[in-house]
Design a protein around this motif. Structure first.
Motif, mmCIF file in Angstrom:
data_model
loop_
_atom_site.group_PDB
_atom_site.id
_atom_site.type_symbol
_atom_site.label_atom_id
_atom_site.label_comp_id
_atom_site.label_asym_id
_atom_site.label_seq_id
_atom_site.Cartn_x
_atom_site.Cartn_y
_atom_site.Cartn_z
ATOM 1 N N ILE A 23 -91.912 -100.652 -87.099
ATOM 2 C CA ILE A 23 -93.165 -100.546 -87.855
ATOM 3 C C ILE A 23 -93.868 -99.238 -87.498
ATOM 4 N N VAL A 24 -94.166 -98.443 -88.512
ATOM 5 C CA VAL A 24 -94.774 -97.124 -88.280
ATOM 6 C C VAL A 24 -96.306 -97.245 -88.224
ATOM 7 N N TYR A 25 -96.851 -98.080 -89.111
ATOM 8 C CA TYR A 25 -98.308 -98.219 -89.221
ATOM 9 C C TYR A 25 -98.877 -98.874 -87.972
ATOM 10 N N ARG A 26 -99.868 -98.211 -87.348
ATOM 11 C CA ARG A 26 -100.506 -98.759 -86.144
ATOM 12 C C ARG A 26 -102.024 -98.826 -86.354
ATOM 13 N N PRO A 27 -102.515 -100.000 -86.736
ATOM 14 C CA PRO A 27 -103.942 -100.132 -87.039
ATOM 15 C C PRO A 27 -104.849 -99.726 -85.888
ATOM 16 N N GLU A 28 -104.439 -100.061 -84.636
ATOM 17 C CA GLU A 28 -105.339 -99.768 -83.513
ATOM 18 C C GLU A 28 -105.463 -98.264 -83.298
ATOM 19 N N ARG A 29 -104.357 -97.537 -83.494
ATOM 20 C CA ARG A 29 -104.388 -96.081 -83.328
ATOM 21 C C ARG A 29 -105.227 -95.448 -84.440
ATOM 22 N N GLU A 30 -105.060 -95.943 -85.669
ATOM 23 C CA GLU A 30 -105.829 -95.386 -86.782
ATOM 24 C C GLU A 30 -107.334 -95.604 -86.564
ATOM 25 N N ALA A 31 -107.690 -96.785 -86.051
ATOM 26 C CA ALA A 31 -109.109 -97.069 -85.779
ATOM 27 C C ALA A 31 -109.635 -96.103 -84.710
ATOM 28 N N GLN B 19 -98.920 -79.210 -89.669
ATOM 29 C CA GLN B 19 -98.543 -79.399 -88.251
ATOM 30 C C GLN B 19 -98.792 -80.852 -87.854
ATOM 31 N N ARG B 20 -99.942 -81.367 -88.293
ATOM 32 C CA ARG B 20 -100.284 -82.761 -87.987
ATOM 33 C C ARG B 20 -99.237 -83.708 -88.577
ATOM 34 N N ALA B 21 -98.879 -83.458 -89.844
ATOM 35 C CA ALA B 21 -97.891 -84.306 -90.521
ATOM 36 C C ALA B 21 -96.556 -84.270 -89.786
ATOM 37 N N HIS C 161 -96.087 -83.806 -86.570
ATOM 38 C CA HIS C 161 -96.196 -84.660 -85.367
ATOM 39 C C HIS C 161 -96.108 -86.141 -85.737
ATOM 40 N N ALA C 162 -96.789 -86.512 -86.810
ATOM 41 C CA ALA C 162 -96.751 -87.920 -87.239
ATOM 42 C C ALA C 162 -95.316 -88.312 -87.590
ATOM 43 N N HIS C 163 -94.602 -87.378 -88.235
ATOM 44 C CA HIS C 163 -93.202 -87.646 -88.607
ATOM 45 C C HIS C 163 -92.344 -87.833 -87.355
ATOM 46 N N THR C 164 -92.556 -86.964 -86.358
ATOM 47 C CA THR C 164 -91.786 -87.078 -85.109
ATOM 48 C C THR C 164 -92.096 -88.411 -84.425
ATOM 49 N N ILE C 165 -93.379 -88.801 -84.450
ATOM 50 C CA ILE C 165 -93.752 -90.104 -83.867
ATOM 51 C C ILE C 165 -92.992 -91.221 -84.594
ATOM 52 N N GLY C 166 -92.867 -91.094 -85.913
ATOM 53 C CA GLY C 166 -92.106 -92.061 -86.700
ATOM 54 C C GLY C 166 -90.668 -92.152 -86.219
ATOM 55 N N ILE D 222 -106.014 -88.329 -94.831
ATOM 56 C CA ILE D 222 -105.007 -87.502 -94.138
ATOM 57 C C ILE D 222 -103.986 -88.417 -93.463
ATOM 58 N N MET D 223 -104.472 -89.450 -92.775
ATOM 59 C CA MET D 223 -103.539 -90.373 -92.107
ATOM 60 C C MET D 223 -102.666 -91.099 -93.124
ATOM 61 N N SER D 224 -103.283 -91.470 -94.253
ATOM 62 C CA SER D 224 -102.541 -92.165 -95.302
ATOM 63 C C SER D 224 -101.378 -91.296 -95.785
ATOM 64 N N ALA D 225 -101.654 -90.004 -95.982
ATOM 65 C CA ALA D 225 -100.617 -89.080 -96.460
ATOM 66 C C ALA D 225 -99.548 -88.865 -95.390
ATOM 67 N N CYS D 226 -99.967 -88.775 -94.116
ATOM 68 C CA CYS D 226 -98.994 -88.586 -93.019
ATOM 69 C C CYS D 226 -98.063 -89.801 -92.946
ATOM 70 N N LEU D 227 -98.645 -90.985 -93.061
ATOM 71 C CA LEU D 227 -97.858 -92.212 -92.950
ATOM 72 C C LEU D 227 -96.869 -92.325 -94.118
ATOM 73 N N ALA D 228 -97.319 -91.899 -95.309
ATOM 74 C CA ALA D 228 -96.467 -92.006 -96.506
ATOM 75 C C ALA D 228 -95.243 -91.097 -96.420
ATOM 76 N N ILE E 151 -89.598 -91.360 -83.196
ATOM 77 C CA ILE E 151 -89.590 -91.961 -81.854
ATOM 78 C C ILE E 151 -89.693 -93.489 -81.963
ATOM 79 N N LYS E 152 -90.479 -93.945 -82.951
ATOM 80 C CA LYS E 152 -90.609 -95.400 -83.154
ATOM 81 C C LYS E 152 -89.278 -95.997 -83.630
ATOM 82 N N GLY E 153 -88.388 -95.142 -84.106
ATOM 83 C CA GLY E 153 -87.006 -95.548 -84.394
ATOM 84 C C GLY E 153 -86.844 -96.540 -85.524
HETATM 85 C C1 LIG Z 1 -98.756 -91.024 -85.959
HETATM 86 C C2 LIG Z 1 -98.702 -92.335 -85.761
HETATM 87 O O1 LIG Z 1 -98.308 -93.247 -86.759
HETATM 88 C C3 LIG Z 1 -99.157 -93.606 -87.848
HETATM 89 C C4 LIG Z 1 -99.965 -92.467 -88.328
HETATM 90 C C5 LIG Z 1 -101.161 -92.164 -87.692
HETATM 91 C C6 LIG Z 1 -101.844 -90.828 -87.905
HETATM 92 O O2 LIG Z 1 -101.546 -90.151 -88.885
HETATM 93 O O3 LIG Z 1 -102.679 -90.453 -87.052
HETATM 94 C C7 LIG Z 1 -101.753 -93.109 -86.839
HETATM 95 C C8 LIG Z 1 -101.182 -94.331 -86.614
HETATM 96 C C9 LIG Z 1 -99.997 -94.785 -87.371
HETATM 97 O O4 LIG Z 1 -100.411 -95.560 -88.456
HETATM 98 C C10 LIG Z 1 -99.055 -92.906 -84.418
HETATM 99 O O5 LIG Z 1 -98.718 -94.074 -84.155
HETATM 100 O O6 LIG Z 1 -99.701 -92.205 -83.644
#
Ligand SMILES: C=C(O[C@@H]1C=C(C(=O)O)C=C[C@H]1O)C(=O)O
Length: 359
Positions: free
Chosen positions: A44-52, A28-30, A32-37, A78-84, A39-41
């Motif tokens: 850049i998908v990777y968001r360091p500030e959100r991951e932190a 389910q989490r993956a 949502h991450a895919h849908t966010i991807g 988990i985040m690494s796998a979602c992003l991949a 939406i980002k259209g």
């Molecule tokens: C899901 C997003 O995209 C990426 C994946 C994240 C995650 O799996 O939580 C967090 C930040 C992004 O690197 C997001 O921007 O929220």
């Protein structure tokens, strides 16, 4: 079934049921991450500030018995796998495989990222500048040996921005193809690692054993795997890769030996809430120059975490100062201090604003 077997079965059944739920929730989490991807259209998908923020929140929520560190590491993966799912990131590092730079890349991006070994720090920067890789992870300072000059120099002219930092505890081992210290004629390692284990080597190996500095610890391990009269100083990853025996573990002179790495790419990072900004500022070699540089930062309440001087290589300025501050480049007090510095210094560059290391 014995009583012990019955007790085990109760808990194993519970674990099976929980695993099914964890699996369902992970997917389910993956999703949502895919849908966010989407939406980002395609940007850049990777968001360091959100991951932190995700990692910091997980540490805060954690009630144990797993440690904060452990749960953060799990969520890192988990985040690494979602992003991949969108596209695996490619991370350039100072190779070969098995270096601490690679370990830092994996610590920061997780195992789903692809790592690309480069022959030098210059090549690793170039790979990202040419868009052959997404990010570079480069060492910038070691707690015992100080700054990594090449990384500092490259950042001055590179168009890449710092978008993260990684702090890695460094452990060195004495490694060899055979399980004995007898007959060692030379020890291979990177010059910094030889320096970091200098006292241990003096105490534990005969003086006539030659210390040979090579391009990386992984290269040292490779050479030791081929030469029965040699040993190497390197870390776990290199030991594993070249199937060497650990003759002595954790031989670094300083037990809290850590290296700080920076992550750079073509990306401006928004505020995470716990950020740093790295700056490089020129100052002429004249009385009061240093004070003029520090004073505006102090007056605007910007706190410094690092201050490093380096002779300017261009000859245009006498010195370059590398300054890290505990603010984000978009914070009003830092903007005000930078405005003042720009009016007095010939060269001011914001190297990047990025979240402080969480792991
Ligand atoms: C899901 C997003 O995209 C990426 C994946 C994240 C995650 O799996 O939580 C967090 C930040 C992004 O690197 C997001 O921007 O929220």
């Amino acid at each position: 079934m014995t009583e012990q077997e019955q007790q085990l079965k109760v808990h194993r059944d519970a674990i099976d049921a929980i695993d099914a739920q964890v699996l369902e929730l992970l997917n389910q989490r993956a999703q949502h991450a895919h849908t966010i991807g989407e939406i980002k259209g395609g940007g850049i998908v990777y968001r360091p500030e959100r991951e932190a923020q995700v990692l910091a929140r997980i540490r805060e929520l954690n009630q144990g018995p797993l440690s904060d560190e452990t749960v953060a590491r799990l969520f890192r993966e988990i985040m690494s796998a979602c992003l991949a799912l969108e596209r695996p990131l490619t991370i350039a590092f100072l190779g070969p495989e098995g270096t601490f730079s690679q370990a830092a890349a994996i610590k920061h991006f997780g195992h789903a990222a692809a790592t690309q070994a480069c022959a030098s720090i210059d090549d690793a920067f170039r790979a990202v500048e040419a868009r052959a890789a997404d990010y570079v992870v480069a060492p910038v300072e070691n707690s015992t040996e100080g700054a990594v000059g090449r990384t500092l120099d490259l950042m001055v002219s590179s168009p890449l921005k710092i978008c993260g930092e990684v702090v890695l505890r460094i452990h060195h081992h004495l490694l060899r193809a055979s399980p004995t210290k007898d007959g060692i004629k030379r020890v291979y390692s990177h010059a910094q690692s030889l320096a970091q284990c200098h006292e241990w080597l003096n105490r534990n190996l005969p003086a006539e054993v030659e210390r040979v500095s090579v391009a990386s610890n992984a290269e040292a391990a490779r050479l030791a795997s081929l030469d029965p009269t040699a040993a190497a100083i390197a870390g776990d990853a290199a030991a594993e890769k070249f199937q060497l025996v650990k003759l002595a573990e954790n031989i670094e002179d300083e037990p809290n030996n850590t290296t700080r790495f920076l992550v750079l790419g073509y990306q401006d990072v928004s505020k995470s809430g716990r950020d740093k900004t790295s700056l490089v500022i020129s100052a002429p070699n004249k009385p009061g120059a240093l004070h003029a540089l520090v004073e505006p930062l102090a007056r605007h309440g910007v706190s410094m975490t690092k201050f490093e001087s380096r002779p300017s290589r261009t000859g245009l300025w006498e010195y370059l100062f590398f300054v890290d501050v505990e603010s984000h480049a978009s914070d009003a007090n830092l903007i005000a201090a930078l405005d003042e510095l720009r009016s007095t210094s010939a060269f001011v560059k914001v190297l990047g604003a990025y979240p402080q290391a969480v792991l």
